[in-house]
Enzyme design. Sequence first.
Site: not given
Ligand SMILES: Cc1cc2nc3c(=O)[nH]c(=O)nc-3n(C[C@H](O)[C@H](O)[C@H](O)COP(=O)(O)OP(=O)(O)OC[C@H]3O[C@@H](n4cnc5c(N)ncnc54)[C@H](O)[C@@H]3O)c2cc1C
Length: 340
Positions: A166, A239, A335
């Site tokens: 992570r 998580s 996380e």
């Molecule tokens: C129900 C649920 C289940 C999940 N299960 C998992 C799992 O099994 N495994 C896991 O690893 N994660 C899990 N997650 C967490 C999440 O889905 C992941 O971390 C996902 O990759 C986040 O994507 P996002 O586009 O929503 O990022 P955001 O929440 O929008 O951003 C997260 C971070 O990344 C940065 N960011 C976003 N896009 C970019 C970009 N293009 N360039 C640079 N920085 C950027 C943001 O500034 C922020 O710091 C889960 C979340 C939920 C709600």
Amino acid sequence: MMLAVREQADLRTYNSLGITEKAERLAEVGSDKELRLALDMARRNGWPVTVLGGGSNVVIAGPLRGLVVAMRSRGRKVLQRSAGSVLIEAEAGESWHDLVNWTLDLELFGLENLSLIPGTLGAAPVQNIGAYGVELQDVFHSLDALDRDSGEIRQFDRKACDFAYRESVFKRLPGRYVILRVRLQLRRQGSIRVDYAPLDRAWEATGLQRPDPRVVAALVCQIRRSKLPDPAQLGNAGSFFKNPLVTAHQLDALKTLYPGIPHYLQPDGRYKVAAGWLIEQSGWKGVREGNVGVHALQALVLVNHGGARGDDILSLAARIKEDVQHRFGLLLEMEPQRLG
Ligand SMILES: Cc1cc2nc3c(=O)[nH]c(=O)nc-3n(C[C@H](O)[C@H](O)[C@H](O)COP(=O)(O)OP(=O)(O)OC[C@H]3O[C@@H](n4cnc5c(N)ncnc54)[C@H](O)[C@@H]3O)c2cc1C
């Protein structure tokens, strides 16, 4: 070229916890060009910039000043086919789960265990997303990112991303790079990974002999739906804490007190201890306090029952952390990224 910038934009639909906060300004960008326009505008005006994908790994704990840039670029393609593998490339704003499904339609192996993770492709390298024994780094080839310090587009291979559990260089240097597009190397045949207990049992029950990534993906979706709340129904960020890593020596000490403690050996010889188990043992599973709580089926997930503020979530998280540290001597690390 004009870029639409909204002022005092409500962020409730921009984060999976469903927290209502305002962005001073918000722009959705669909291309490298629009991203540059947004960043130039922010630089000229001295606005701080926050990059958002799907908002599924953030806790918004106050209004966001400056400019929020929501990544909405789309596009995916096959770059190269060889005998054993296929190299694909997709834009940062693509939905992760849709991309997984697209690769399954192409009959490729590699992403099946990562089905149904919310959010965008561009955020996937930030925390090296992982589930059911597979991490993004296992299939990662390279990515292009805009370096906000130099204004140049830089290519990162796996080594340059410095992935860990992570973790990545992008998480360690927040705000420095904006990920534009990602390339993944997927296999045309091969094996599947079903060594995580619930998935192993579900796969066994199918009685199938030939590895089939589409079946694995369907099982992963089924397992996830049975214990993870759908953010559309109950706000959450997945998580909330990382699983703490301990040495063999530390694990032995814990096992004498808690023989049932779930643990997983890591390639570096350390062990991951299940944070959900630690929280459950500390009595927090299913606890509700006002608008926030700990999910009844999965203690690792904090939920917004409606109308919670980011600070409500963070203060619940702080108390859980304190409790776990007091009982087990282990420090839980959050996380999601805290914004605002
Ligand atoms: C129900 C649920 C289940 C999940 N299960 C998992 C799992 O099994 N495994 C896991 O690893 N994660 C899990 N997650 C967490 C999440 O889905 C992941 O971390 C996902 O990759 C986040 O994507 P996002 O586009 O929503 O990022 P955001 O929440 O929008 O951003 C997260 C971070 O990344 C940065 N960011 C976003 N896009 C970019 C970009 N293009 N360039 C640079 N920085 C950027 C943001 O500034 C922020 O710091 C889960 C979340 C939920 C709600």
